[in-house]
Design a protein around this motif. Structure first.
Motif, mmCIF file in Angstrom:
data_model
loop_
_atom_site.group_PDB
_atom_site.id
_atom_site.type_symbol
_atom_site.label_atom_id
_atom_site.label_comp_id
_atom_site.label_asym_id
_atom_site.label_seq_id
_atom_site.Cartn_x
_atom_site.Cartn_y
_atom_site.Cartn_z
ATOM 1 N N LEU A 32 -33.810 19.538 22.955
ATOM 2 C CA LEU A 32 -33.385 19.181 21.602
ATOM 3 C C LEU A 32 -31.865 19.219 21.476
ATOM 4 C CD1 LEU A 32 -34.238 18.559 18.662
ATOM 5 C CD2 LEU A 32 -34.476 21.023 18.315
ATOM 6 N N LEU A 33 -31.241 20.253 22.035
ATOM 7 C CA LEU A 33 -29.788 20.364 21.964
ATOM 8 C C LEU A 33 -29.100 19.285 22.798
ATOM 9 C CD1 LEU A 33 -29.401 24.251 22.159
ATOM 10 C CD2 LEU A 33 -29.203 22.793 20.127
ATOM 11 N N ALA A 34 -29.702 18.901 23.915
ATOM 12 C CA ALA A 34 -29.134 17.813 24.718
ATOM 13 C C ALA A 34 -29.163 16.498 23.946
ATOM 14 C CB ALA A 34 -29.889 17.678 26.031
ATOM 15 N N ARG A 35 -30.281 16.250 23.261
ATOM 16 C CA ARG A 35 -30.368 15.043 22.438
ATOM 17 C C ARG A 35 -29.362 15.110 21.282
ATOM 18 N NH1 ARG A 35 -29.669 10.431 21.616
ATOM 19 N NH2 ARG A 35 -30.479 9.505 19.693
ATOM 20 N N GLY A 83 -23.163 23.040 24.528
ATOM 21 C CA GLY A 83 -22.199 22.065 24.044
ATOM 22 C C GLY A 83 -22.191 21.811 22.555
ATOM 23 N N VAL A 84 -22.814 22.687 21.763
ATOM 24 C CA VAL A 84 -22.836 22.520 20.312
ATOM 25 C C VAL A 84 -21.463 22.869 19.729
ATOM 26 C CG1 VAL A 84 -23.862 23.403 18.166
ATOM 27 C CG2 VAL A 84 -25.311 22.915 20.163
ATOM 28 N N ASP A 85 -21.038 22.130 18.704
ATOM 29 C CA ASP A 85 -19.724 22.347 18.090
ATOM 30 C C ASP A 85 -19.756 23.367 16.962
ATOM 31 O OD1 ASP A 85 -18.319 20.221 19.589
ATOM 32 O OD2 ASP A 85 -19.628 18.878 18.455
ATOM 33 N N LEU A 86 -20.799 23.314 16.126
ATOM 34 C CA LEU A 86 -20.885 24.156 14.930
ATOM 35 C C LEU A 86 -22.277 24.765 14.830
ATOM 36 C CD1 LEU A 86 -19.550 21.514 12.358
ATOM 37 C CD2 LEU A 86 -18.174 23.254 13.497
#
Length: 307
Positions: A32-35, A83-86
Motif C-alpha cells: 500500500l505504501l509503495a503504491r 518513503g512517506v513524506d508526511l
C-alpha cells in the motif's frame, strides 16, 4: 518524514493519502505504501499517511484488544523507511469515534488533509459505527474533487498478509513465517538500562532493554540479532518475559546476551530482531538448574547461527 499530531494545521498542499493502523507494517502495508509513494510522485504531491493512536480496538475494548506488533515510534520509523513524506497521528478518542462518515470526509480528508488522491485497503471502513466504505468514498470523491483507489490484499502462499496473521505466527513461535509476512524479521526497539546483574552472577552478562510493549506478541527464549551498536549487527540469545524463576517482574523484560561482546552500552537504543524461537519461558527449581539451562540456550543459539 514530518509527523503531525492531529489536524491543528491544515496541510500545506494537496496530498496523496492512505489511512490505516499499520500495526507491524507487514507486506500488505508495504504494498500500500509503495503504491502511495508512486502515485504521489506521479502527481507531484506529498505522500501522506493518516494513522491512529491508540489503536481503535484498544479504545473500544481495551481488555480484549490484541497485543501490538509495534509501538508508535517503531511504526513511524517503518513508515518513514518506505518513503512517506508526511504522517498524521490522530488521537483516537470518543470525540473522533463519534464523527460520522460524512463528517470524516468533509472535515478530515477534505478540510484538514486536502486529499487529492486517496488509496485504501479493500476492507477499509470508517466513521461512527463503521458506516463508511469504499463506495461512499468513491461517491464523495466524485462530488468533492478527489480520486479514490482500492488496494487488493496481499497474499503469501494463499494466506492474507495481515497484522492478525503476523501476531498468530509470533504467538505460535513460527518466527520464520512471521518474517515472511512482514518482509523482515520481527523486531522490538528499546533502551539499555541497569538491571540487577543477575546475568553476570549466572556467567552470562545481559543487556537489560526497557521496552514500551506492555503486552509483547511473543514470549520465550530466542536467537536474536541486535542492531544499534558499533561493529554490528551482533548475534546473541534473548529472553523476553517475566523471569518466573528469579525476581519475577510485572512488566515484560527483554534481556539479551551478546556473543563475544564486552562493552558498557548503558543508554544505547537497540533494535532486537527475533530470528528463531528456542523454547518457552519456564520456572526452574533452583539457581543451578537455571544456570545450566541458560548455558544450553546459548549453545543452541550459537548452533542456529552455525558459530
Amino acid at each position: 518524514m514530518l509527523v503531525y499530531r492531529g489536524f491543528s494545521q491544515t496541510a500545506h498542499s494537496a496530498t496523496v493519502l492512505t489511512i490505516g493502523n499499520f500495526d507491524g507494517v507487514h507486506l500488505g502495508h508495504r504494498a500500500l505504501l509503495a503504491r502511495l509513494t508512486a502515485a504521489a510522485a506521479a502527481a507531484g504531491l506529498p505522500a501522506a499517511v493518516l494513522t491512529f493512536e491508540p489503536h481503535p480496538r484498544e479504545f473500544f475494548a481495551p481488555e480484549s484488544a490484541p497485543a501490538r506488533l509495534s509501538t508508535l515510534r517503531e511504526k513511524l520509523e517503518l513508515i518513514a523507511d518506505d518513503g512517506v513524506d508526511l504522517t498524521y497521528v490522530c488521537h483516537f478518542n470518543a470525540r473522533f469515534a463519534a464523527l460520522s462518515a460524512a463528517e470524516f470526509i468533509s472535515r478530515v480528508l477534505v478540510g484538514a488533509l486536502r486529499v487529492r488522491h486517496l488509496i485504501v485497503g479493500d476492507d477499509f471502513r470508517f466513521g461512527a459505527g463503521r458506516g463508511g466504505d469504499f463506495a461512499l468514498l468513491r461517491d464523495a470523491g466524485a462530488d468533492l474533487g478527489f480520486q479514490v483507489e482500492a488496494m487488493d490484499s496481499v497474499t503469501l502462499e494463499g494466506e492474507r498478509a495481515s497484522s492478525s496473521a503476523v501476531r498468530d505466527a509470533l504467538q505460535a513461535g513460527r518466527l520464520e513465517h512471521a518474517a515472511r509476512l512482514l518482509g523482515r524479521p520481527y523486531s522490538i526497539d528499546g533502551r539499555v538500562v541497569r538491571g540487577d546483574q543477575l546475568g553476570r552472577q549466572l556467567g552470562f552478562a545481559t543487556a537489560n532493554i526497557r521496552i514500551k510493549h506492555e503486552r509483547p506478541p511473543l514470549q520465550g527464549v530466542f536467537a536474536v540479532e541486535v542492531k544499534g551498536l558499533p561493529g554490528g549487527p551482533h548475534r546473541g540469545a534473548a529472553n523476553l518475559g517475566y523471569r518466573p524463576s528469579v525476581h519475577q517482574v510485572v512488566r515484560p523484560l527483554l534481556e539479551v546476551h551478546l556473543f563475544d561482546f564486552c562493552a558498557d552500552i548503558y543508554g544505547a537504543h537497540l533494535n532486537v530482531r527475533f530470528l528463531h524461537k528456542l523454547r518457552d519461558e519456564m520456572k526452574f527449581p533452583d539457581f543451578n538448574a537455571l544456570k545450566a539451562q541458560i548455558a544450553s540456550d546459548v549453545e543452541t543459539a550459537k548452533a542456529y547461527f552455525q558459530l
